[in-house]
Scaffold this active site. Sequence first.
Site, short mmCIF file in Angstrom:
data_model
loop_
_atom_site.label_atom_id
_atom_site.label_comp_id
_atom_site.label_asym_id
_atom_site.label_seq_id
_atom_site.Cartn_x
_atom_site.Cartn_y
_atom_site.Cartn_z
N ARG A 34 47.41 41.18 24.46
CA ARG A 34 46.06 39.75 25.79
C ARG A 34 45.20 38.74 25.47
NH1 ARG A 34 43.96 37.20 27.85
NH2 ARG A 34 42.49 36.46 29.74
N TYR A 147 40.27 39.95 49.34
CA TYR A 147 39.51 39.25 48.51
C TYR A 147 39.96 37.60 48.91
CZ TYR A 147 39.73 41.82 44.54
OH TYR A 147 39.85 43.27 43.53
#
Length: 189
Positions: A34, A147
């Site tokens: 990541r 969202y």
Amino acid sequence: MRFIETLSGKRFSPPPIWIMRQAGRYLPEYRAIRQTEPDFISFCLNPDKACKVTVQPIKRYQFDASIIFSDILLIPWAMNRNVHFINGIGPKLDALNSLKDIEVFADKDLSNKYKSVGEAVRLTRQALPAKTALIGFSGAPWTLMTYLIEGGSSRDFANTKSFLWQKPNEAIEMIRILTEKVTEFLIVQ
């Protein structure tokens, strides 16, 4: 595949296991990969890295199924809603003011924007053991709508509730558009 056979009604003892959030912060090898991407969307759209983090928990725990590494907000991202993630806060995106903000995408095929997710699926299927099922991933239309209206996550969904009361027909059309976009995204997978 034990997982697929179980979905068809066959019973195993012990039953097959998979975990929704298999790839994630708890694995140090995930965190290492990541850190190599500048932002979360870039990470999700990198087929090689998405494949690696999808396969990591299978190598470590030998689960019976794996879920492709992706994010529910790739659909709003593909609709140019300025999706970004803020450390310690979570996802943020341009909130919708009206149906017109996404209506332009109703008849557009966004599949090309998801090509890298399809490539991640192909690479992951090759990397997984033959006995391990691979599960696709998407947000549901309702979740995506909340969202989009809230501009991020919410505890009370005040904007969504107001939108539903004030513009019920727009909300229904928004769900229809998002259902088509979810279908597109899952077909790519």
